[in-house]
Design a protein around this motif. Sequence first.
Motif, mmCIF file in Angstrom:
data_model
loop_
_atom_site.group_PDB
_atom_site.id
_atom_site.type_symbol
_atom_site.label_atom_id
_atom_site.label_comp_id
_atom_site.label_asym_id
_atom_site.label_seq_id
_atom_site.Cartn_x
_atom_site.Cartn_y
_atom_site.Cartn_z
ATOM 1 N N THR A 62 -7.315 8.505 5.069
ATOM 2 C CA THR A 62 -7.413 6.958 4.421
ATOM 3 C C THR A 62 -7.408 6.042 5.355
ATOM 4 O OG1 THR A 62 -7.035 8.228 2.267
ATOM 5 C CG2 THR A 62 -6.661 5.820 2.447
ATOM 6 N N ARG A 63 -6.342 6.155 6.162
ATOM 7 C CA ARG A 63 -6.175 4.839 7.117
ATOM 8 C C ARG A 63 -7.119 4.889 8.071
ATOM 9 N NH1 ARG A 63 -1.375 7.866 7.629
ATOM 10 N NH2 ARG A 63 -1.790 8.103 9.873
ATOM 11 N N ILE A 66 -10.222 3.347 6.425
ATOM 12 C CA ILE A 66 -9.846 1.772 5.974
ATOM 13 C C ILE A 66 -10.197 1.012 7.316
ATOM 14 C CG2 ILE A 66 -8.236 0.138 5.638
ATOM 15 C CD1 ILE A 66 -6.971 2.010 3.620
ATOM 16 N N ALA A 114 -10.510 3.453 -1.757
ATOM 17 C CA ALA A 114 -9.573 2.471 -0.739
ATOM 18 C C ALA A 114 -10.547 1.899 0.358
ATOM 19 C CB ALA A 114 -8.560 3.555 0.046
ATOM 20 N N ALA A 115 -11.661 2.417 0.620
ATOM 21 C CA ALA A 115 -12.709 1.787 1.827
ATOM 22 C C ALA A 115 -13.244 0.582 1.429
ATOM 23 C CB ALA A 115 -13.238 2.878 2.528
ATOM 24 N N ALA A 118 -10.611 -2.360 0.673
ATOM 25 C CA ALA A 118 -10.211 -2.822 1.909
ATOM 26 C C ALA A 118 -11.405 -3.444 2.361
ATOM 27 C CB ALA A 118 -9.981 -1.732 2.927
ATOM 28 N N ILE A 149 -2.941 -0.376 1.211
ATOM 29 C CA ILE A 149 -4.388 -0.579 1.499
ATOM 30 C C ILE A 149 -4.507 -2.015 2.248
ATOM 31 C CG2 ILE A 149 -6.712 -0.630 0.765
ATOM 32 C CD1 ILE A 149 -6.100 1.512 -1.446
ATOM 33 N N ALA A 153 -5.469 -2.666 6.310
ATOM 34 C CA ALA A 153 -6.718 -3.419 6.357
ATOM 35 C C ALA A 153 -6.372 -4.531 7.292
ATOM 36 C CB ALA A 153 -7.308 -4.090 5.348
#
Length: 182
Positions: A62-63, A66, A114-115, A118, A149, A153
């Motif tokens: 996820t990181r 993002i 999440a993306a 962000a 999140i 970002a």
Amino acid sequence: MSRMNTPALEDVPDETTAILDRLGAQLGFVPNMFRTLASNPAVLDAVVNLQGTMSRVLDAKTRHTIALAVSEANGCAYCLAIHTYVSSELGGMSSRDIELARTGSSVDRKRAAAARFARQVVVSRGRVGDAELVAVRAAGYTDPEILAIVTVAVQALLTNFLNNVNQTDIDIPTVRSPGGPG
């Protein structure tokens, strides 16, 4: 060509050597971005500490997703190269998922939310609408995770801005394609 000094490893201030050695061991090389930041030990320390702290929030994919979405939105070629390398070589992300991440999506529904969120945070300069918050919550994110999140970002924005100002020379190893040579 980089617009700021990127010192050779032997020319960085002594207080930054240990940090660069750790990064080199972790990544397999010391990226130009960190060598450039090493000319100001306080800035290097701030960036590395922020990255270390944020590595404990959300999952790695996820990181990475993002970071790729934000770097694409900001047109940061250096960050796209390093995040593609790290996502692929160290993060286990497929080429397809990396491509999707750059557009603010993912093969995973929750990660895609999440993306998108962000990316919207970046495009709107933090002025997201109620609909964006509803959407990210509907994907299963809690308010503390939404704060994470946003912070991931902003972490990506920080390095995007540093590298865009510098026009950092891309020194990232070629990403190996599955089943083929790098």
